[in-house]
Design a protein around this motif. Structure first.
Motif, PDB file in Angstrom:
ATOM      1  N   GLY A  61      -1.800   0.807  13.675  1.00  0.00           N
ATOM      2  CA  GLY A  61      -0.618   1.498  13.144  1.00  0.00           C
ATOM      3  C   GLY A  61      -0.695   1.663  11.637  1.00  0.00           C
ATOM      4  O   GLY A  61      -0.392   2.726  11.084  1.00  0.00           O
ATOM      5  N   GLU A  62      -1.123   0.585  10.973  1.00  0.00           N
ATOM      6  CA  GLU A  62      -1.247   0.634   9.500  1.00  0.00           C
ATOM      7  C   GLU A  62      -2.279   1.697   9.093  1.00  0.00           C
ATOM      8  O   GLU A  62      -2.016   2.531   8.209  1.00  0.00           O
ATOM      9  CB  GLU A  62      -1.683  -0.760   9.001  1.00  0.00           C
ATOM     10  N   LEU A  63      -3.444   1.695   9.758  1.00  0.00           N
ATOM     11  CA  LEU A  63      -4.494   2.650   9.396  1.00  0.00           C
ATOM     12  C   LEU A  63      -4.034   4.086   9.644  1.00  0.00           C
ATOM     13  O   LEU A  63      -4.280   4.976   8.833  1.00  0.00           O
ATOM     14  CB  LEU A  63      -5.778   2.364  10.196  1.00  0.00           C
ATOM     15  N   MET A  64      -3.340   4.288  10.764  1.00  0.00           N
ATOM     16  CA  MET A  64      -2.886   5.637  11.096  1.00  0.00           C
ATOM     17  C   MET A  64      -1.886   6.137  10.063  1.00  0.00           C
ATOM     18  O   MET A  64      -1.937   7.279   9.618  1.00  0.00           O
ATOM     19  CB  MET A  64      -2.244   5.613  12.474  1.00  0.00           C
ATOM     20  N   ARG A  65      -0.953   5.276   9.692  1.00  0.00           N
ATOM     21  CA  ARG A  65       0.063   5.682   8.709  1.00  0.00           C
ATOM     22  C   ARG A  65      -0.592   6.010   7.363  1.00  0.00           C
ATOM     23  O   ARG A  65      -0.290   7.030   6.744  1.00  0.00           O
ATOM     24  CB  ARG A  65       1.109   4.575   8.557  1.00  0.00           C
ATOM     25  N   LYS A  66      -1.500   5.158   6.908  1.00  0.00           N
ATOM     26  CA  LYS A  66      -2.082   5.369   5.592  1.00  0.00           C
ATOM     27  C   LYS A  66      -3.028   6.583   5.602  1.00  0.00           C
ATOM     28  O   LYS A  66      -3.106   7.324   4.621  1.00  0.00           O
ATOM     29  CB  LYS A  66      -2.808   4.101   5.102  1.00  0.00           C
ATOM     30  N   PRO A 113       1.928  11.925  12.366  1.00  0.00           N
ATOM     31  CA  PRO A 113       1.073  10.735  12.473  1.00  0.00           C
ATOM     32  C   PRO A 113       1.613   9.513  11.727  1.00  0.00           C
ATOM     33  O   PRO A 113       1.403   8.376  12.158  1.00  0.00           O
ATOM     34  CB  PRO A 113      -0.265  11.199  11.873  1.00  0.00           C
ATOM     35  N   SER A 114       2.326   9.741  10.627  1.00  0.00           N
ATOM     36  CA  SER A 114       2.819   8.558   9.896  1.00  0.00           C
ATOM     37  C   SER A 114       3.956   7.892  10.664  1.00  0.00           C
ATOM     38  O   SER A 114       4.102   6.672  10.623  1.00  0.00           O
ATOM     39  CB  SER A 114       3.259   8.928   8.475  1.00  0.00           C
ATOM     40  N   TYR A 115       4.755   8.685  11.389  1.00  0.00           N
ATOM     41  CA  TYR A 115       5.824   8.081  12.201  1.00  0.00           C
ATOM     42  C   TYR A 115       5.223   7.371  13.409  1.00  0.00           C
ATOM     43  O   TYR A 115       5.667   6.281  13.785  1.00  0.00           O
ATOM     44  CB  TYR A 115       6.816   9.163  12.678  1.00  0.00           C
ATOM     45  N   CYS A 116       4.204   8.001  13.978  1.00  0.00           N
ATOM     46  CA  CYS A 116       3.504   7.386  15.105  1.00  0.00           C
ATOM     47  C   CYS A 116       2.902   6.046  14.659  1.00  0.00           C
ATOM     48  O   CYS A 116       3.039   5.025  15.340  1.00  0.00           O
ATOM     49  CB  CYS A 116       2.423   8.359  15.589  1.00  0.00           C
ATOM     50  N   SER A 165       0.836  -1.206   0.000  1.00  0.00           N
ATOM     51  CA  SER A 165       0.000   0.000   0.000  1.00  0.00           C
ATOM     52  C   SER A 165       0.871   1.257   0.000  1.00  0.00           C
ATOM     53  O   SER A 165       0.514   2.275  -0.598  1.00  0.00           O
ATOM     54  CB  SER A 165      -0.962  -0.005   1.198  1.00  0.00           C
ATOM     55  N   GLU A 166       2.042   1.172   0.627  1.00  0.00           N
ATOM     56  CA  GLU A 166       2.972   2.300   0.625  1.00  0.00           C
ATOM     57  C   GLU A 166       3.380   2.619  -0.830  1.00  0.00           C
ATOM     58  O   GLU A 166       3.411   3.760  -1.250  1.00  0.00           O
ATOM     59  CB  GLU A 166       4.223   1.887   1.440  1.00  0.00           C
TER      60      GLU A 166
END
Ligand code: SAM
Length: 223
Positions: free
Chosen positions: A115-120, A156-159, A52-53
């Motif tokens: 974590g995945e949802l927050m990053r995306k 947020p993406s690092y978090c 997804s990245e």
């Protein structure tokens, strides 16, 4: 294991015997339900994260700007993931009970999803302002993002990545790599945020300073 022999032709006989010995002794654990479920969750998490990245980088920046960097796959990252698999295999062989803590493992799985949802969500919110390489000067499509998830959290993406990466190790019930990943990823982002914010202040001036004042970094103990 005859299918392994062609691969081992060029390896020193003692090393190949060791590999065959290790494989045959741990194969019963690898094919257990516990290992099958935990390792397939781990490989799916890695595949979904990087896939997804890559697709988002392709969508926002086009084919020419997408590199291995966009997949976030570095030598150190590969080493860390291999290290976590080694820890998993050693522990499931010598201490199989360690991997049967399903409450811990499922908590890790939940962290991986969060974590995945927050990053995306961060990548989608920032759009073209989100680049994998840190920008050091103002570019036309770079605007200050202060809405959505960025309204409360500056990184947020690092978090999200911190939660995701530590979550993968909790999911595998890997105590050593849980601590190791938390320390290494935290240290990496602590350094990176200083560097990134230096340029963000240069690019956006007092607007970024004011924005930083009313938000939290999203990384524990980083102001
Ligand atoms: C890998 S992205 C990470 C973004 C952010 N640190 C995060 O964790 O969501 C790095 C790029 O995002 C840009 N960036 C970071 N915060 C930003 C913001 N609030 N508005 C616009 N660009 C930002 C930086 O200039 C850098 O080029």
């Amino acid at each position: 294991m005859p299918f392994l022999l062609p691969l081992l032709n060029n390896v020193e006989p003692c090393v190949s015997s060791l590999i065959v010995y290790c494989f045959s002794t741990i194969s019963s654990e690898i094919f257990s339900f516990t290992a099958f479920r935990q390792l397939s969750q781990m490989f799916s998490a890695i595949f979904l994260f990087h896939g997804s990245e890559y697709l988002l980088a392709l969508f926002f920046h086009g084919k020419n700007s997408v590199t291995l960097e966009s997949l976030l796959i570095s030598k150190n990252y590969v080493l860390a993931m291999v290290g976590s698999l080694v820890e998993y295999l050693v522990e499931i062989h010598f201490f199989p009970g360690m991997k049967e803590h399903w409450l811990i493992s499922n908590t890790g799985l939940a962290l991986v999803v969060v974590g995945e949802l927050m990053r995306k969500l961060a990548i989608i919110t920032a759009g073209r302002s989100f680049t994998h390489l840190i920008r050091r000067s103002r570019e036309q499509d770079h605007v200050l993002i202060t809405h959505g998830v960025y309204k409360y959290i500056r990184h947020p993406s690092y978090c999200g990545f911190l939660i995701w990466s530590v979550g993968t190790q909790i999911m595998l019930c890997n105590p050593l790599c849980t601590l190791g990943f938390a320390a290494v990823v935290w240290h990496f982002f602590q350094q990176r945020i200083q560097y990134e914010e230096y340029f963000l202040r240069q690019i956006f001036g007092s607007r970024y300073v004011e924005y930083a004042r009313r938000t939290t970094s999203g990384i524990p103990f980083v102001k």
